[in-house]
Write a protein that holds these residues in place. Sequence first.
Motif, PDB file in Angstrom:
ATOM      1  N   LEU A   1       0.884  -1.129   0.013  1.00 18.27           N
ATOM      2  CA  LEU A   1      -0.113   0.065  -0.002  1.00 18.27           C
ATOM      3  C   LEU A   1       0.771   1.391  -0.097  1.00 18.27           C
ATOM      4  CD1 LEU A   1      -1.809  -2.350   1.773  1.00 18.27           C
ATOM      5  CD2 LEU A   1      -3.247  -0.378   2.124  1.00 18.27           C
ATOM      6  N   ARG A   2       0.610   2.335  -0.886  1.00 16.96           N
ATOM      7  CA  ARG A   2       1.329   3.561  -0.983  1.00 16.96           C
ATOM      8  C   ARG A   2       0.510   4.630  -0.876  1.00 16.96           C
ATOM      9  NH1 ARG A   2       4.123   2.783  -6.455  1.00 16.96           N
ATOM     10  NH2 ARG A   2       2.015   2.108  -7.155  1.00 16.96           N
ATOM     11  N   LEU A   3       0.884   5.671   0.149  1.00 20.89           N
ATOM     12  CA  LEU A   3       0.275   6.553   0.340  1.00 20.89           C
ATOM     13  C   LEU A   3       0.159   7.900  -0.775  1.00 20.89           C
ATOM     14  CD1 LEU A   3      -1.161   8.282   2.866  1.00 20.89           C
ATOM     15  CD2 LEU A   3       0.925   9.571   3.269  1.00 20.89           C
ATOM     16  N   ILE A   4      -1.139   8.165  -1.020  1.00 27.66           N
ATOM     17  CA  ILE A   4      -1.477   9.249  -2.143  1.00 27.66           C
ATOM     18  C   ILE A   4      -1.339  10.422  -1.636  1.00 27.66           C
ATOM     19  CG2 ILE A   4      -2.757   9.848  -3.939  1.00 27.66           C
ATOM     20  CD1 ILE A   4      -4.109   6.956  -3.801  1.00 27.66           C
ATOM     21  N   HIS A   5      -2.284  10.637  -0.592  1.00 22.41           N
ATOM     22  CA  HIS A   5      -2.436  12.339   0.174  1.00 22.41           C
ATOM     23  C   HIS A   5      -2.933  11.747   1.631  1.00 22.41           C
ATOM     24  CE1 HIS A   5      -1.845  15.420  -2.853  1.00 22.41           C
ATOM     25  NE2 HIS A   5      -2.522  14.466  -3.767  1.00 22.41           N
ATOM     26  N   TYR A   6      -2.831  12.722   2.451  1.00 13.33           N
ATOM     27  CA  TYR A   6      -3.369  12.539   3.895  1.00 13.33           C
ATOM     28  C   TYR A   6      -3.847  13.651   4.345  1.00 13.33           C
ATOM     29  CZ  TYR A   6       0.734  14.307   5.981  1.00 13.33           C
ATOM     30  OH  TYR A   6       1.917  15.098   6.637  1.00 13.33           O
ATOM     31  N   SER A   7      -4.832  13.745   5.389  1.00  9.66           N
ATOM     32  CA  SER A   7      -5.258  14.980   5.899  1.00  9.66           C
ATOM     33  C   SER A   7      -5.187  15.041   7.324  1.00  9.66           C
ATOM     34  CB  SER A   7      -6.766  15.232   5.583  1.00  9.66           C
ATOM     35  OG  SER A   7      -7.440  16.271   6.155  1.00  9.66           O
ATOM     36  N   TYR A   8      -4.705  16.092   8.016  1.00  7.03           N
ATOM     37  CA  TYR A   8      -4.467  16.089   9.283  1.00  7.03           C
ATOM     38  C   TYR A   8      -5.709  17.006  10.100  1.00  7.03           C
ATOM     39  CZ  TYR A   8      -1.645  19.883   7.547  1.00  7.03           C
ATOM     40  OH  TYR A   8      -1.129  20.900   6.936  1.00  7.03           O
ATOM     41  N   GLY A   9      -6.725  17.454   9.502  1.00  5.09           N
ATOM     42  CA  GLY A   9      -7.771  18.243   9.824  1.00  5.09           C
ATOM     43  C   GLY A   9      -8.418  18.800   8.748  1.00  5.09           C
ATOM     44  N   VAL A  10      -9.745  19.520   8.917  1.00  2.00           N
ATOM     45  CA  VAL A  10     -10.493  20.225   7.923  1.00  2.00           C
ATOM     46  C   VAL A  10      -9.661  21.106   7.196  1.00  2.00           C
ATOM     47  CG1 VAL A  10     -12.483  21.216   7.609  1.00  2.00           C
ATOM     48  CG2 VAL A  10     -12.734  19.590   9.250  1.00  2.00           C
ATOM     49  N   LYS A  11      -9.661  20.909   5.787  1.00  5.53           N
ATOM     50  CA  LYS A  11      -8.895  21.655   4.933  1.00  5.53           C
ATOM     51  C   LYS A  11      -7.414  21.607   4.821  1.00  5.53           C
ATOM     52  CE  LYS A  11     -12.493  25.136   3.875  1.00  5.53           C
ATOM     53  NZ  LYS A  11     -13.759  24.972   4.592  1.00  5.53           N
ATOM     54  N   ASP A  12      -6.916  20.726   5.644  1.00 10.28           N
ATOM     55  CA  ASP A  12      -5.251  20.753   5.865  1.00 10.28           C
ATOM     56  C   ASP A  12      -4.956  19.420   5.328  1.00 10.28           C
ATOM     57  OD1 ASP A  12      -5.707  21.991   9.277  1.00 10.28           O
ATOM     58  OD2 ASP A  12      -5.070  22.800   7.256  1.00 10.28           O
ATOM     59  N   THR A  13      -4.481  19.226   4.462  1.00 10.83           N
ATOM     60  CA  THR A  13      -3.928  18.166   3.629  1.00 10.83           C
ATOM     61  C   THR A  13      -2.652  18.296   3.001  1.00 10.83           C
ATOM     62  OG1 THR A  13      -4.599  18.888   1.346  1.00 10.83           O
ATOM     63  CG2 THR A  13      -6.104  17.943   2.610  1.00 10.83           C
ATOM     64  N   ASP A  14      -1.805  17.016   2.837  1.00 11.57           N
ATOM     65  CA  ASP A  14      -0.633  16.818   2.186  1.00 11.57           C
ATOM     66  C   ASP A  14      -0.386  15.935   1.304  1.00 11.57           C
ATOM     67  OD1 ASP A  14       2.333  17.731   4.139  1.00 11.57           O
ATOM     68  OD2 ASP A  14       2.030  17.886   1.922  1.00 11.57           O
ATOM     69  N   LYS A  15       0.755  15.894   0.615  1.00 16.10           N
ATOM     70  CA  LYS A  15       1.143  14.975  -0.409  1.00 16.10           C
ATOM     71  C   LYS A  15       1.740  13.931   0.272  1.00 16.10           C
ATOM     72  CE  LYS A  15       1.485  18.159  -4.139  1.00 16.10           C
ATOM     73  NZ  LYS A  15       2.576  18.507  -5.193  1.00 16.10           N
ATOM     74  N   GLY A  16       1.496  12.799  -0.234  1.00 14.21           N
ATOM     75  CA  GLY A  16       2.071  11.402  -0.032  1.00 14.21           C
ATOM     76  C   GLY A  16       3.179  10.915  -0.939  1.00 14.21           C
ATOM     77  N   GLU A  17       3.401   9.680  -1.039  1.00 10.85           N
ATOM     78  CA  GLU A  17       4.779   9.190  -2.011  1.00 10.85           C
ATOM     79  C   GLU A  17       4.235   9.113  -3.133  1.00 10.85           C
ATOM     80  OE1 GLU A  17       5.009   5.165  -0.788  1.00 10.85           O
ATOM     81  OE2 GLU A  17       6.636   4.686  -2.566  1.00 10.85           O
ATOM     82  N   VAL A  18       2.796   9.034  -3.466  1.00  8.19           N
ATOM     83  CA  VAL A  18       2.521   8.950  -5.324  1.00  8.19           C
ATOM     84  C   VAL A  18       1.235   9.668  -5.594  1.00  8.19           C
ATOM     85  CG1 VAL A  18       3.333   6.433  -5.433  1.00  8.19           C
ATOM     86  CG2 VAL A  18       1.116   6.795  -4.537  1.00  8.19           C
ATOM     87  N   SER A  19       1.699  11.087  -5.032  1.00  5.06           N
ATOM     88  CA  SER A  19       0.531  11.917  -5.304  1.00  5.06           C
ATOM     89  C   SER A  19       0.362  12.740  -6.613  1.00  5.06           C
ATOM     90  CB  SER A  19       0.779  13.163  -4.507  1.00  5.06           C
ATOM     91  OG  SER A  19       1.780  13.825  -4.604  1.00  5.06           O
ATOM     92  N   ASP A  20       1.131  12.280  -7.637  1.00  5.45           N
ATOM     93  CA  ASP A  20       0.992  12.869  -9.100  1.00  5.45           C
ATOM     94  C   ASP A  20      -0.117  12.680  -9.655  1.00  5.45           C
ATOM     95  OD1 ASP A  20       4.751  13.172  -9.844  1.00  5.45           O
ATOM     96  OD2 ASP A  20       3.326  14.449  -8.741  1.00  5.45           O
ATOM     97  N   GLY A  21      -1.114  13.277 -10.113  1.00  5.31           N
ATOM     98  CA  GLY A  21      -2.282  13.078 -10.987  1.00  5.31           C
ATOM     99  C   GLY A  21      -3.398  13.058 -10.028  1.00  5.31           C
ATOM    100  N   TYR A  22      -3.369  13.291  -8.663  1.00  8.43           N
ATOM    101  CA  TYR A  22      -4.143  13.249  -7.638  1.00  8.43           C
ATOM    102  C   TYR A  22      -4.283  14.437  -6.798  1.00  8.43           C
ATOM    103  CZ  TYR A  22      -3.580   8.120  -8.357  1.00  8.43           C
ATOM    104  OH  TYR A  22      -3.401   6.942  -8.870  1.00  8.43           O
ATOM    105  N   SER A  23      -5.658  15.069  -6.638  1.00  6.26           N
ATOM    106  CA  SER A  23      -5.965  15.871  -5.658  1.00  6.26           C
ATOM    107  C   SER A  23      -6.781  15.555  -4.728  1.00  6.26           C
ATOM    108  CB  SER A  23      -6.457  17.304  -6.161  1.00  6.26           C
ATOM    109  OG  SER A  23      -7.678  16.854  -7.017  1.00  6.26           O
ATOM    110  N   VAL A  24      -6.899  16.312  -3.422  1.00  6.01           N
ATOM    111  CA  VAL A  24      -8.016  15.660  -2.369  1.00  6.01           C
ATOM    112  C   VAL A  24      -8.737  17.117  -1.873  1.00  6.01           C
ATOM    113  CG1 VAL A  24      -6.788  13.722  -1.791  1.00  6.01           C
ATOM    114  CG2 VAL A  24      -6.061  15.685  -0.609  1.00  6.01           C
TER     115      VAL A  24
END
Lengths: 116, 112
Positions: free
Chosen positions: A43-66
């Motif tokens: 399993l590889r991380l794409i994006h994550y969120s640490y709160g409402v409206k707070d997000t960050d990129k993971g290992e394989v974020s290209d081509g994805y948004s959250v």
Amino acid sequence: DAGITQSPRHKVTETGTPVTLRCHQTENHRYMYWYRQDPGHGLRLIHYSYGVKDTDKGEVSDGYSVSRSKTEDFLLTLESATSSQTSVYFCAISGGAGAVVTDTQYFGPGTRLTVL
Amino acid sequence: DQQVKQNSPSLSVQEGRISILNCDYTNSMFDYFLWYKKYPAEGPTFLISISSIKDKNEDGRFTVFLNKSAKHLSLHIVPSQPGDSAVYFCAASGYSGYALNFGKGTSLLVTP
């Protein structure tokens, strides 16, 4: 089990079309994650969120948004789907109220996406 | 670069015997380790975890051992049951609330 649902559970789409996957939780957990699972990669991380409206990129974020506009919902968008994004996508949550350890993540049932 | 490695893609064990699944990691910053079990067409299910301040954690038939000096952990299932047949993922974390680093998984088959 933590209350996590993903929708849709299965989707077939064509290259170049936009796709949005939804993760919904009823557990009021702070952190939410999107992973993809592919043969030979775990399993590889794409994006994550640490709160409402707070997000960050993971290992394989290209081509994805959250986006995360509410605690309970975390959306993953493929702006223009490609065949390399054919995968199984899992949402996860962690960090419930009063949690001593926030690292234990609980997973949803997954969405199988096929891009033709 | 894979920071968590499960070098055995598959393992077959007879019912009633011990299953031992192994996991190695390379990042010394990892301080929390987890095992997940996954059935086909389902999401991974949390099984057991261990903090780096411990070397053993037990939960029923499942025991996880951590050897920090060797950067190695193992999951023992005793006794193994046919319902334990699944893919087992090892995962590690170094930062609270951040991503888990997963191994590629070991497929366990428990035969009657």
